[in-house]
Design a protein around this motif. Structure first.
Motif, PDB file in Angstrom:
ATOM      1  N   ILE A   1       0.872  -1.378   0.063  1.00 52.84           N
ATOM      2  CA  ILE A   1       0.057   0.034   0.062  1.00 52.84           C
ATOM      3  C   ILE A   1       0.728   1.344  -0.147  1.00 52.84           C
ATOM      4  O   ILE A   1       1.804   1.458   1.067  1.00 52.84           O
ATOM      5  N   PRO A   2       0.842   2.257  -0.938  1.00 55.36           N
ATOM      6  CA  PRO A   2       1.467   3.398  -0.941  1.00 55.36           C
ATOM      7  C   PRO A   2       1.315   4.230   0.230  1.00 55.36           C
ATOM      8  O   PRO A   2       0.193   4.205   0.798  1.00 55.36           O
ATOM      9  N   ASP A   3       2.391   4.814   0.882  1.00 60.20           N
ATOM     10  CA  ASP A   3       2.015   5.643   1.932  1.00 60.20           C
ATOM     11  C   ASP A   3       1.068   6.910   1.824  1.00 60.20           C
ATOM     12  O   ASP A   3       0.371   7.106   2.634  1.00 60.20           O
ATOM     13  N   ALA A   4       1.139   7.534   0.435  1.00 63.17           N
ATOM     14  CA  ALA A   4       0.056   8.403   0.219  1.00 63.17           C
ATOM     15  C   ALA A   4      -1.273   7.984  -0.056  1.00 63.17           C
ATOM     16  O   ALA A   4      -2.398   8.862  -0.375  1.00 63.17           O
TER      17      ALA A   4
ATOM     18  N   PRO B   1      -9.269   8.357  -6.842  1.00 65.86           N
ATOM     19  CA  PRO B   1      -8.171   7.333  -7.486  1.00 65.86           C
ATOM     20  C   PRO B   1      -7.077   7.011  -6.632  1.00 65.86           C
ATOM     21  O   PRO B   1      -6.575   5.852  -6.777  1.00 65.86           O
ATOM     22  N   HIS B   2      -6.903   7.601  -5.553  1.00 66.95           N
ATOM     23  CA  HIS B   2      -5.925   7.285  -4.741  1.00 66.95           C
ATOM     24  C   HIS B   2      -6.289   6.595  -3.284  1.00 66.95           C
ATOM     25  O   HIS B   2      -5.548   6.152  -2.362  1.00 66.95           O
ATOM     26  N   ALA B   3      -7.581   6.039  -3.458  1.00 73.61           N
ATOM     27  CA  ALA B   3      -8.143   5.461  -2.260  1.00 73.61           C
ATOM     28  C   ALA B   3      -8.092   3.864  -2.607  1.00 73.61           C
ATOM     29  O   ALA B   3      -8.033   3.410  -3.692  1.00 73.61           O
ATOM     30  N   ILE B   4      -8.033   3.180  -1.382  1.00 72.53           N
ATOM     31  CA  ILE B   4      -7.865   1.649  -1.376  1.00 72.53           C
ATOM     32  C   ILE B   4      -8.903   1.225  -0.439  1.00 72.53           C
ATOM     33  O   ILE B   4      -9.002   1.855   0.637  1.00 72.53           O
ATOM     34  N   PHE B   5      -9.572   0.019  -0.613  1.00 75.24           N
ATOM     35  CA  PHE B   5     -10.594  -0.438   0.167  1.00 75.24           C
ATOM     36  C   PHE B   5     -10.151  -1.886   0.608  1.00 75.24           C
ATOM     37  O   PHE B   5      -9.615  -2.584   0.113  1.00 75.24           O
ATOM     38  N   LEU B   6      -9.868  -1.780   2.197  1.00 81.97           N
ATOM     39  CA  LEU B   6      -9.605  -3.462   2.859  1.00 81.97           C
ATOM     40  C   LEU B   6     -10.793  -3.826   3.387  1.00 81.97           C
ATOM     41  O   LEU B   6     -11.448  -3.108   3.910  1.00 81.97           O
ATOM     42  N   VAL B   7     -10.903  -5.136   2.985  1.00 86.92           N
ATOM     43  CA  VAL B   7     -11.921  -6.055   3.445  1.00 86.92           C
ATOM     44  C   VAL B   7     -11.128  -7.015   4.466  1.00 86.92           C
ATOM     45  O   VAL B   7     -10.296  -7.621   4.095  1.00 86.92           O
ATOM     46  N   VAL B   8     -11.450  -6.854   5.926  1.00 83.93           N
ATOM     47  CA  VAL B   8     -10.813  -7.554   6.853  1.00 83.93           C
ATOM     48  C   VAL B   8     -11.833  -8.557   7.569  1.00 83.93           C
ATOM     49  O   VAL B   8     -12.701  -8.269   8.349  1.00 83.93           O
ATOM     50  N   GLY B   9     -11.647  -9.851   7.136  1.00 83.52           N
ATOM     51  CA  GLY B   9     -12.446 -10.939   7.554  1.00 83.52           C
ATOM     52  C   GLY B   9     -12.689 -11.984   6.456  1.00 83.52           C
ATOM     53  O   GLY B   9     -12.103 -11.947   5.617  1.00 83.52           O
ATOM     54  N   GLU B  10     -13.027 -13.138   7.094  1.00 80.49           N
ATOM     55  CA  GLU B  10     -13.222 -14.382   6.245  1.00 80.49           C
ATOM     56  C   GLU B  10     -14.664 -14.410   5.448  1.00 80.49           C
ATOM     57  O   GLU B  10     -15.502 -13.662   5.940  1.00 80.49           O
ATOM     58  N   GLY B  11     -14.655 -15.293   4.396  1.00 77.74           N
ATOM     59  CA  GLY B  11     -16.015 -15.524   3.828  1.00 77.74           C
ATOM     60  C   GLY B  11     -15.760 -15.770   2.532  1.00 77.74           C
ATOM     61  O   GLY B  11     -14.791 -15.809   1.820  1.00 77.74           O
TER      62      GLY B  11
END
Length: 303
Positions: free
Chosen positions: A98-101, A132-142
Motif C-alpha cells: 500500500i503506498p504511503d500516500a 483514484p488514490h483510495a484503497i478499500f480493505l476487507v478484513v474478515g473471512e468469507g
C-alpha cells in the motif's frame, strides 16, 4: 460442584455453550443461588439456568420468546471493547503493497459475507472511482466471489484488498484512514474496534432493526447518516478523504465515545447490575441478602 456448594457461592456464570458437557451438567444442579449463561453464539440450553444474557442483540431478539415460554429470564448486554489493550507495533503499509500516500478505507467483521451487500459494494465502487488514490480493505473471512466479480467488472479490483481473518485486531485497523460500516446491515465489533483505534467511522441508520441501526448508535450523530441514503454516505466519506483536520477531529470523537460508553468497564457495570437484579428476584423474603461487595467477591466463573 461440591466445592461450589461448600463455599456457599451466590452466582455462577457459565461463559460457554451446550458443547461443554460439564457446564451443561452443572447448570442443572443446585450449586448456587443464581446461574447465569453468557451467550456469545448459542446459549447453554439448561432448564436450571436462571438467566441467559446475550451479547448479540439480533440473537436475543429471535430467542427471547423461547426463554419466556420456559420461564427463564433473558436480556441483552453490549459486550464492549478493551480500550486499554496493549498493542503490537502498528502495521507498515509497505508490507501490504500500500503506498504511503494512499487513502485507506476499511471494513472488518465476522459476517462480512452477509453484510457486504450489493448496495454497499456499489457505494464502494463509486468511492474508488471518485478518489483514484483510495484503497478499500476487507478484513474478515468469507466467500466473496460475487463481490470480487463486481469490483473486477467495475475496473477497481486492483484497489481492493482481502486480508482474511486477522488475530491482531483492533491494532491492525491502525493501517486505515477511515472505517466504513456496512449497510443496510452492519456488524458491531468492527465499528467498536475502529473507534477504539481513534479512527473516524461512517455508519448509516438504514432501518429500525438492531442490525440496521446499532452501528449508527455507536458513532452518534457526528459519524452517522440518519436515513438510508447511500449518496449522503458517500458524501460524508468523501469529505473525510478530502479534509484531514475533519478526519482527525472525528477520530478523536470516536475514541471519546467508546471510552465513555462502550468500554469493558461499562460492560462489567451492566453485568454487576444484572447479577444484583437476578439475586434480588430469586432471594426468598426470609433470607438475608448478602452485602453487594461480598457477593461480587464470591462470584465463580465456569468457562
Amino acid at each position: 460442584a461440591a466445592q461450589l456448594v461448600k463455599d456457599h457461592v451466590d452466582v455462577v456464570i457459565f461463559d460457554t455453550t451446550q458443547a461443554d458437557p460439564i457446564a451443561a451438567l452443572l447448570a442443572n444442579w443446585e450449586i448456587a443461588r443464581v446461574k447465569i449463561n453468557l451467550c456469545r453464539k448459542t446459549p447453554l440450553y439448561a432448564s436450571g439456568v436462571h438467566c441467559v444474557t446475550y451479547f448479540d442483540q439480533n440473537r436475543f431478539d429471535s430467542d427471547k420468546s423461547f426463554w419466556q415460554s420456559k420461564g427463564i429470564e433473558s436480556n441483552f448486554v453490549l459486550e464492549g471493547i478493551d480500550t486499554e489493550d496493549v498493542l503490537a507495533p502498528a502495521p507498515q503499509r509497505s508490507a501490504y503493497g500500500i503506498p504511503d500516500a494512499a487513502m485507506v478505507l476499511a471494513t472488518a467483521g465476522t459476517e462480512l459475507e452477509k453484510t457486504l451487500g450489493d448496495e454497499f459494494v456499489e457505494t464502494i465502487v463509486n468511492l474508488l472511482r471518485s478518489h483514484p488514490h483510495a484503497i478499500f480493505l476487507v478484513v474478515g473471512e468469507g466467500d466473496f466471489a460475487w463481490q470480487k466479480r463486481k469490483f473486477e467488472s467495475a475496473g477497481v479490483a486492483k484497489r481492493v484488498g482481502w486480508t482474511g481473518k486477522r488475530k491482531d485486531l483492533p491494532g491492525f485497523l491502525r493501517i486505515a484512514d477511515v472505517y466504513l460500516a456496512e449497510f443496510p446491515n452492519s456488524g458491531a465489533t468492527g465499528v467498536l474496534q475502529a473507534m477504539s483505534m481513534e479512527k473516524p467511522v461512517v455508519a448509516m441508520r438504514a432501518g429500525e432493526s438492531p442490525a440496521q441501526s446499532q452501528a449508527a448508535a455507536f458513532v452518534g450523530s457526528e459519524g452517522a447518516i440518519s436515513t438510508r441514503d447511500s449518496n449522503a454516505y458517500m458524501e460524508r466519506v468523501s469529505k473525510l478523504i478530502r479534509e484531514p483536520m475533519y478526519r482527525n477531529k472525528l477520530g478523536r470523537l470516536m475514541k471519546d465515545r467508546v471510552n465513555q460508553h462502550f468500554s469493558f468497564t461499562q460492560t462489567a457495570r451492566h453485568l454487576e447490575q444484572l447479577i444484583d437484579q437476578v439475586i434480588q428476584q430469586k432471594s426468598e423474603a426470609s433470607t438475608e441478602i448478602t452485602p453487594r461487595q461480598d457477593r461480587l467477591e464470591r462470584i465463580a466463573e465456569v468457562a
